[in-house]
Design a protein around this motif. Sequence first.
Motif, mmCIF file in Angstrom:
data_model
loop_
_atom_site.group_PDB
_atom_site.id
_atom_site.type_symbol
_atom_site.label_atom_id
_atom_site.label_comp_id
_atom_site.label_asym_id
_atom_site.label_seq_id
_atom_site.Cartn_x
_atom_site.Cartn_y
_atom_site.Cartn_z
ATOM 1 N N TYR A 139 0.815 -1.209 0.000
ATOM 2 C CA TYR A 139 0.000 0.000 0.000
ATOM 3 C C TYR A 139 0.852 1.264 0.000
ATOM 4 N N GLN A 140 2.035 1.194 -0.615
ATOM 5 C CA GLN A 140 2.830 2.402 -0.784
ATOM 6 C C GLN A 140 2.095 3.346 -1.731
ATOM 7 N N PRO A 141 2.495 4.616 -1.837
ATOM 8 C CA PRO A 141 1.702 5.611 -2.563
ATOM 9 C C PRO A 141 1.272 5.234 -3.976
ATOM 10 N N ILE A 142 2.117 4.526 -4.739
ATOM 11 C CA ILE A 142 1.738 4.239 -6.127
ATOM 12 C C ILE A 142 0.574 3.259 -6.233
ATOM 13 N N GLU A 143 0.204 2.587 -5.149
ATOM 14 C CA GLU A 143 -0.964 1.709 -5.191
ATOM 15 C C GLU A 143 -2.223 2.494 -5.522
ATOM 16 N N ALA A 144 -2.272 3.768 -5.129
ATOM 17 C CA ALA A 144 -3.450 4.588 -5.421
ATOM 18 C C ALA A 144 -3.698 4.694 -6.920
ATOM 19 N N ALA A 145 -2.628 4.647 -7.710
ATOM 20 C CA ALA A 145 -2.762 4.753 -9.161
ATOM 21 C C ALA A 145 -2.841 3.378 -9.821
ATOM 22 N N PHE A 146 -1.986 2.435 -9.393
ATOM 23 C CA PHE A 146 -1.918 1.145 -10.074
ATOM 24 C C PHE A 146 -2.962 0.149 -9.581
ATOM 25 N N ARG A 147 -3.303 0.186 -8.303
ATOM 26 C CA ARG A 147 -4.325 -0.683 -7.702
ATOM 27 C C ARG A 147 -4.046 -2.166 -7.951
ATOM 28 N N ILE A 148 -2.779 -2.522 -7.956
ATOM 29 C CA ILE A 148 -2.399 -3.927 -8.170
ATOM 30 C C ILE A 148 -2.747 -4.762 -6.946
ATOM 31 N N THR A 149 -2.497 -4.223 -5.757
ATOM 32 C CA THR A 149 -2.837 -4.948 -4.528
ATOM 33 C C THR A 149 -4.333 -5.236 -4.480
ATOM 34 N N ARG A 150 -5.132 -4.243 -4.840
ATOM 35 C CA ARG A 150 -6.585 -4.459 -4.849
ATOM 36 C C ARG A 150 -6.967 -5.567 -5.833
ATOM 37 N N ALA A 151 -6.356 -5.565 -6.998
ATOM 38 C CA ALA A 151 -6.654 -6.605 -7.982
ATOM 39 C C ALA A 151 -6.281 -7.987 -7.458
ATOM 40 N N LEU A 152 -5.164 -8.082 -6.763
ATOM 41 C CA LEU A 152 -4.744 -9.351 -6.178
ATOM 42 C C LEU A 152 -5.749 -9.825 -5.134
ATOM 43 N N LEU A 153 -6.229 -8.908 -4.307
ATOM 44 C CA LEU A 153 -7.226 -9.272 -3.297
ATOM 45 C C LEU A 153 -8.508 -9.772 -3.955
ATOM 46 N N GLY A 154 -8.866 -9.164 -5.076
ATOM 47 C CA GLY A 154 -10.055 -9.614 -5.788
ATOM 48 C C GLY A 154 -9.922 -11.049 -6.252
ATOM 49 N N THR A 166 0.878 -7.139 5.459
ATOM 50 C CA THR A 166 1.650 -6.293 6.357
ATOM 51 C C THR A 166 1.875 -4.956 5.670
ATOM 52 N N THR A 167 1.542 -3.880 6.361
ATOM 53 C CA THR A 167 1.684 -2.550 5.772
ATOM 54 C C THR A 167 1.879 -1.518 6.877
ATOM 55 N N LYS A 168 2.410 -0.365 6.506
ATOM 56 C CA LYS A 168 2.444 0.760 7.434
ATOM 57 C C LYS A 168 1.649 1.927 6.855
ATOM 58 N N SER A 169 0.670 1.604 6.016
ATOM 59 C CA SER A 169 -0.132 2.639 5.380
ATOM 60 C C SER A 169 -1.611 2.485 5.706
ATOM 61 N N ASP A 170 -2.253 3.609 5.991
ATOM 62 C CA ASP A 170 -3.701 3.590 6.190
ATOM 63 C C ASP A 170 -4.445 3.441 4.873
ATOM 64 N N ARG A 171 -3.709 3.427 3.752
ATOM 65 C CA ARG A 171 -4.342 3.206 2.456
ATOM 66 C C ARG A 171 -5.021 1.846 2.394
ATOM 67 N N VAL A 172 -4.667 0.942 3.275
ATOM 68 C CA VAL A 172 -5.297 -0.375 3.323
ATOM 69 C C VAL A 172 -6.799 -0.259 3.540
ATOM 70 N N THR A 173 -7.256 0.795 4.192
ATOM 71 C CA THR A 173 -8.684 0.934 4.457
ATOM 72 C C THR A 173 -9.481 1.224 3.185
ATOM 73 N N ALA A 174 -8.809 1.618 2.112
ATOM 74 C CA ALA A 174 -9.501 1.823 0.843
ATOM 75 C C ALA A 174 -10.060 0.514 0.295
ATOM 76 N N ASP A 175 -9.536 -0.612 0.771
ATOM 77 C CA ASP A 175 -9.984 -1.922 0.309
ATOM 78 C C ASP A 175 -10.842 -2.630 1.351
ATOM 79 N N LEU A 176 -11.460 -1.873 2.233
ATOM 80 C CA LEU A 176 -12.293 -2.484 3.272
ATOM 81 C C LEU A 176 -13.419 -3.327 2.692
#
Length: 356
Positions: A139-154, A166-176
């Motif tokens: 969930y580093q900043p470029i995930e906001a543009a690439f959304r690869i982590t979200r696609a993997l979760l899907g 494991t992350t140190k970013s609150d961006r993880v909540t975008a995939d709640l």
Amino acid sequence: MVTPPPLKGRGAADNAASARFDALATQVDGDWLDTRESLDDVAPLRTTVSIEAPRTIITRNTSPDIPFDRSVNAYRGCEHGCIYCFARPTHAYLGLSPGLDFETKLTAKPSAATLLRAELSKRGYTPKPLAMGTNTDPYQPIEAAFRITRALLGVLLEFGHPVTITTKSDRVTADLDLLTQLASQNLVAVAISVTSLDRTIARSIEPRAPTPARRIEAIRQLAAAGVPVFVSVSPVIPAITDHEIEAILEAAAGAGAYAAFTRPVRLPHEVAPLFRAWLDAHYPDRAARVLHLIHSMRDGRDNDPEFGTRMAGKGPYAEMLRRRFAIGCARFGLDKPRLELATDRFRVPSAQLRMW
């Protein structure tokens, strides 16, 4: 050797730790976060992102002291710029430096979800928890543009496959939305890394990671949504963050964390000289003491690579950290047993079902 001054917004001061392998041809396709702060008339150090097309996406390991045998990394390099990051040396495999290159020359894998679907569909595949965030932050900043982590979760949700993050970013909540569906089937656990509650310290060691308050809030949101969330008090840096162990545990418990784990700082390969330069720049008053305590846990070395001791450290100081952590976890109710994620929900969806 003269220590270079720290660069505002970056962890490493330079690329002194040279690359060890042939360079990888790159295609620059974006700049990220470089106008967020004024750099006092210094030309910004731009972040570039290259596109990688790997043939496979699941990485296997047989290390006896790592609690997973497979992982996926959506990106190489990490713009968070954590000076202690043990993954920095992996950038040398790209012919790049573990120093500033690791923070500014990133690689994204847009085909990751397609590759994961193919690998999970192979005959004879046996599911076990897949780890994300083991090398660089998903969930580093470029995930906001690439959304690869979200696609993997899907894909993992589609297959009913367990995953740890494991992350140190609150961006993880975008995939709640996805995480709550996985959690309802006991298929996910998230760990939020909190090294310090002091914003100044955190910005020094993790210059482009979200603030400690935002990470604690992420724990709160995940827990409230029913997603099992751990706090990782890692790494503990002697004489810099070690005094905060109990405070971090208390804050995480108050936010609803399920349990906690910790690791002392490690300085493998090129990380050691980068960390020393960072100490000289940011904490010259205690640099010698910090290194002395690290060496006391590592048989007098910067790093102990031995299985079984490399993660926990040895000696009186390491034992003192373990005892404090155990007492703190018991005090704040974070000493719960390890979660066992479900593997019996795994199924390979048919092509017809995927159409729907």
